[in-house]
Every structure is written in C-alpha cells, then in structure tokens.
Write an enzyme that holds these catalytic residues in place. Structure first.
Site, PDB file in Angstrom:
ATOM      1  N   SER A  16      -2.155  14.491 -42.263  1.00 12.51           N
ATOM      2  CA  SER A  16      -2.305  15.745 -41.536  1.00 12.51           C
ATOM      3  C   SER A  16      -3.038  16.836 -42.308  1.00 12.51           C
ATOM      4  O   SER A  16      -3.584  17.751 -41.696  1.00 12.51           O
ATOM      5  CB  SER A  16      -0.940  16.250 -41.062  1.00 12.51           C
ATOM      6  OG  SER A  16      -0.024  16.285 -42.124  1.00 12.51           O
ATOM      7  N   HIS A  26      -1.621  12.368 -35.429  1.00 16.49           N
ATOM      8  CA  HIS A  26      -2.978  12.912 -35.323  1.00 16.49           C
ATOM      9  C   HIS A  26      -4.019  11.888 -34.886  1.00 16.49           C
ATOM     10  O   HIS A  26      -5.170  12.236 -34.678  1.00 16.49           O
ATOM     11  CB  HIS A  26      -3.410  13.537 -36.652  1.00 16.49           C
ATOM     12  CG  HIS A  26      -2.608  14.740 -37.018  1.00 16.49           C
ATOM     13  ND1 HIS A  26      -2.849  15.988 -36.491  1.00 16.49           N
ATOM     14  CD2 HIS A  26      -1.531  14.885 -37.828  1.00 16.49           C
ATOM     15  CE1 HIS A  26      -1.977  16.850 -36.987  1.00 16.49           C
ATOM     16  NE2 HIS A  26      -1.165  16.198 -37.800  1.00 16.49           N
ATOM     17  N   LYS A  77       0.042  16.982 -29.520  1.00 17.07           N
ATOM     18  CA  LYS A  77      -1.229  17.270 -30.198  1.00 17.07           C
ATOM     19  C   LYS A  77      -2.380  16.914 -29.263  1.00 17.07           C
ATOM     20  O   LYS A  77      -2.614  17.653 -28.311  1.00 17.07           O
ATOM     21  CB  LYS A  77      -1.242  16.549 -31.539  1.00 17.07           C
ATOM     22  CG  LYS A  77      -0.280  17.263 -32.490  1.00 17.07           C
ATOM     23  CD  LYS A  77      -0.104  16.641 -33.839  1.00 17.07           C
ATOM     24  CE  LYS A  77       0.792  17.569 -34.667  1.00 17.07           C
ATOM     25  NZ  LYS A  77       1.731  16.866 -35.537  1.00 17.07           N
TER      26      LYS A  77
HETATM   27  C1  LIG Z   1       3.084  17.157 -35.987  1.00  6.83           C
HETATM   28  C2  LIG Z   1       3.562  15.982 -36.725  1.00  6.83           C
HETATM   29  C3  LIG Z   1       4.853  15.484 -36.531  1.00  6.83           C
HETATM   30  C4  LIG Z   1       5.867  16.195 -35.682  1.00  6.83           C
HETATM   31  O1  LIG Z   1       5.610  16.075 -34.347  1.00  6.83           O
HETATM   32  P1  LIG Z   1       6.235  17.182 -33.347  1.00  6.83           P
HETATM   33  O2  LIG Z   1       6.181  16.546 -32.025  1.00  6.83           O
HETATM   34  O3  LIG Z   1       5.377  18.381 -33.492  1.00  6.83           O
HETATM   35  O4  LIG Z   1       7.637  17.415 -33.839  1.00  6.83           O
HETATM   36  C5  LIG Z   1       5.207  14.337 -37.181  1.00  6.83           C
HETATM   37  N1  LIG Z   1       4.348  13.708 -38.018  1.00  6.83           N
HETATM   38  C6  LIG Z   1       3.111  14.172 -38.254  1.00  6.83           C
HETATM   39  C7  LIG Z   1       2.207  13.445 -39.176  1.00  6.83           C
HETATM   40  C8  LIG Z   1       2.686  15.338 -37.625  1.00  6.83           C
HETATM   41  O5  LIG Z   1       1.470  15.827 -37.873  1.00  6.83           O
END
Ligand SMILES: *Cc1c(COP(=O)(O)O)cnc(C)c1O
Length: 392
Positions: free
Chosen positions: A176, A204, A240
């Site tokens: 990320s 992502h 996302k």
């Molecule tokens: C955003 C993210 C999460 C968490 O997901 P949410 O649905 O926002 O709680 C978990 N792992 C990674 C790598 C992320 O970027």
C-alpha cells in the site's frame, strides 16, 4: 490521574501528529476540502466508481426495499438476499468455491488470521504488510515471523526451519505504500512445498490488476485449484477500486466455513447494510462491463511514470496506481506536500516510521477519472517543488 496530554505532546513534538481534513465534496478528481478546491491525487477510488450513478441508484433502490440497517449479525438474522447475491457473484467472478463478505478489510484480516491459526502455529509476514495483517497475527497468538520485503530466500529458510503446527504466509498483494506487487507465484510455490497457506491481501489489486480485474491472483493460472486445494485464500476490499464499502475473503468451502464458525470479527458484529452490498454488486457489474476504466488507469500510470523520468522525479518501481515519489526526509516531504497544497494539489506525505527512515515520500495515487492534463499539472508542480527543496 489518567493523563494523555504528555503523550500527545510528544507526538506533536516529533512531527507525528495527524490532523483530519473535512471534505465538502464527494470523492473525485476535483475535491473541496475545508472550503478550498483541489485536484486530488490521494484517493483509493482507482476506477472512479464511488460516485457512479449505477452504484448510487442500486444503493438507493435497495435501501428503499430493505431499509438501512441490517439489524443483526450475519448468524443471528442479519444475513439477507443482497448479501447472498453479492457473495454468489463474487465467488463466480473469483473462481473460488466460496466467498465470505465482511464489513471491512481490517475485520476480514483479523477474522482470517485469528481463526485459521493459534498458539503453536506460525504466521510469516512480509515486513511491509498492512497493519491489519500484523494485528490479525497478534490476535491469533500464533508466532509472528517477518521476512524482509519480498525476500523469498529468507521466507524459504523460515518455512523449512519451522516444524509442527499450521503455517500461514500472509502478504499484501499490492503494497500500500510502495505500489509494488508481491512475488505471488513464488510465495504460492513455497506454500505448496511446505504445506502452508498463502493468504493474500489484495486490497489495492482487486479490480485494478488482471485482464478482468480479479487482481493479483489473475497471474496464477491454477488459481481456482489453489483455492479449492486449500493453498490459497485471498482477501479483497470493496471500498477502494470498487468505490463501495466492505470486503470479502475467497477460498475453499472449508476455509470459508471455518471463518463463519470461528471468525470473531465476523460473528460478533452487525452485518453490513444490505444497500451497501447492493452497491458493491452494482460496482462489480460496472467494473466488469467497463474494462476501459482499467485500461485508461494503466495508461495514465505509464504517462505519469514517463513524465517523472523526463523531469528527473525519483519514483519506486511500481506498475500500479500507487506511485511513490521519493523524498527521503520527513520535514522535506511535508514541505513539498505543503507547497503542492498551496498550488491546489492534494498529495499526502508519508513519513517515517510509517515508512523506513530515509524513504519518506509522497504517496501519489491515480484514478481512471484523471486526465493527462491533470497529470501534466502535477508533474510540473512536482518538478518545481522538488527543485526548490519544498521550501517555497
Ligand atoms: C485498506 C486496506 C485494508 C483495510 O481495508 P478496509 O476495508 O479499509 O478496512 C487492508 N489491507 C490493505 C493492504 C489495505 O490497503
């Protein structure tokens, strides 16, 4: 006395204090924040679906029929048709026996790690993994062994030396903060050889990578077999690139059933609102129908990288919409971000210790709703700000 002020003051003094901003507009390339307009390069809404009319319509219609709150947890009456439909569609899309919806990716990671391993087991994790994977391992009480970023030699040694108990190798699919991708083929091979489970967090990569948007698992030809064979379990988020909210875990019948039976962050929480599930389902369909979004995004990534190269802007190796511009110092990273902000460009500085000292950066994210002209504006501003040392 229960005193927190000195702790907060220390954070402030060391430049680690975080401030929230308040948006006065929906997600998008153009946003209004604290009353000012910005061109935004910090959203994870990679395909621009968060404001897509189909999603908005699906959510409104479902709320009309099903109300707002799910009213109960999944096991105690809160599981409804819209949830079920979305799970079915996602499992067909992913080619896994089954998927399980979660309210957030954070909760999905907690449930998966804590219900699949426990005391006496080992969780191997890439050093750059997301906090939720680290927290999941802590909650599981299994031993946590971290390996240097993407270092398959160290991982292989760790797996060979560990004896007894169950083993999981957990990794971000797309990292990320760096935007690079896990060496999934190698991780999976090591897992097969060592009877370990490969758990991939593709928050992502889902809807961004792969021909159809299945994410990083698309690079694995035997993906469906690996799911059903219990070698592979993957977690994808819906908040996302899908522009909605929630997450799901894809895997074998047995793995998913175990999560339902034992995942505490699945069991002891209210089910996702059905209307959110309906919005996610609409997003899945739009994502599948509108492949141009993924194509445009990937051409914008190319365009940005070429532009950086021409202007001598230092980037990490990343083929995803996460494009880190390396600065190498907390104060300077903040100064450059501030300079860009004054020019109406919204970009966040990522400081140490979130990233390793010396690798402080700007985390730029691109979206299919950007245009090349937007990127030109960013590139010129970046080049100038970097030249001025971010002091303008
Ligand atoms: C955003 C993210 C999460 C968490 O997901 P949410 O649905 O926002 O709680 C978990 N792992 C990674 C790598 C992320 O970027």
């Amino acid at each position: 006395m229960f005193d927190l002020s000195s702790q907060l003051a220390t954070r402030k003094d060391s430049g680690l204090y975080r401030n929230r901003m308040t948006s006065n507009s929906p997600q998008g390339v153009q946003v209004v924040i604290d009353g000012r307009e910005y061109l935004s390069f910090c959203s994870n809404d990679y395909l621009g679906l968060a404001t897509h009319p189909e999603l908005i319509h699906a959510m409104g219609e479902c709320a009309g029929n099903w109300g707002v709150g799910a009213g109960a947890s999944h096991l105690l009456g809160g599981h409804s048709e819209p949830h079920e439909e979305l799970e079915q569609a996602l499992s067909v899309f992913m080619g896994s026996e089954r998927v399980l919806l979660f309210s957030t990716g954070y909760m999905a990671n907690l449930a998966a790690l804590s219900s699949l391993v426990g005391r006496g087991d080992v969780v191997h994790q890439d050093r750059l993994n997301h906090a939720s994977l680290i927290d999941g391992a802590a909650l599981s009480r299994a031993r946590l062994q971290r390996y240097p970023h993407a270092d398959m030699n160290v991982l292989a040694k760790q797996l060979e030396s560990g004896k007894g108990g169950r083993r999981i190798v957990a990794s971000d699919g797309v990292f990320s903060m760096d935007g690079d991708q896990a060496p999934l083929t190698e991780i999976l091979e090591l897992c097969r050889q060592n009877d370990a489970l490969c758990y991939i967090d593709d928050a992502h990569g889902f809807a961004v990578l792969g021909e159809q948007g299945r994410g990083i698992v698309d690079s694995i030809e035997t993906c469906s077999k690996d799911y059903s064979g219990g070698h592979l379990l993957s977690m994808c988020t819906l908040g996302k690139a899908l522009g909605s909210f929630g997450a799901f875990v894809a895997g074998s019948e047995e793995m998913i059933e175990t999560l339902i039976q034992q995942g505490r962050s699945y069991i002891y929480t209210t089910a996702l609102p059905p209307a959110i599930a309906a919005a996610s389902y609409a997003a899945l369909k739009v994502m599948m129908m509108e492949g141009w979004r993924r194509e445009k995004l990937s051409s914008l990534v190319e365009y940005f990288r070429t532009g950086c190269q021409q202007r001598g802007i230092p980037l990490l190796e990343s083929a995803t919409p996460i494009q880190p511009v390396m600065i190498g110092d907390n104060d300077r990273a903040i100064a450059v971000a501030e300079t860009l902000k004054h020019q109406g460009l919204l970009v966040f500085a990522i400081r140490s210790p979130t990233v390793m000292a010396g690798s402080e950066r700007l985390r730029i994210t691109l979206s299919a709703t950007h245009e090349e002209e937007d990127i030109d504006v960013l590139l010129d501003a970046l080049a100038n700000a970097l030249e001025d040392g971010g002091s303008a």
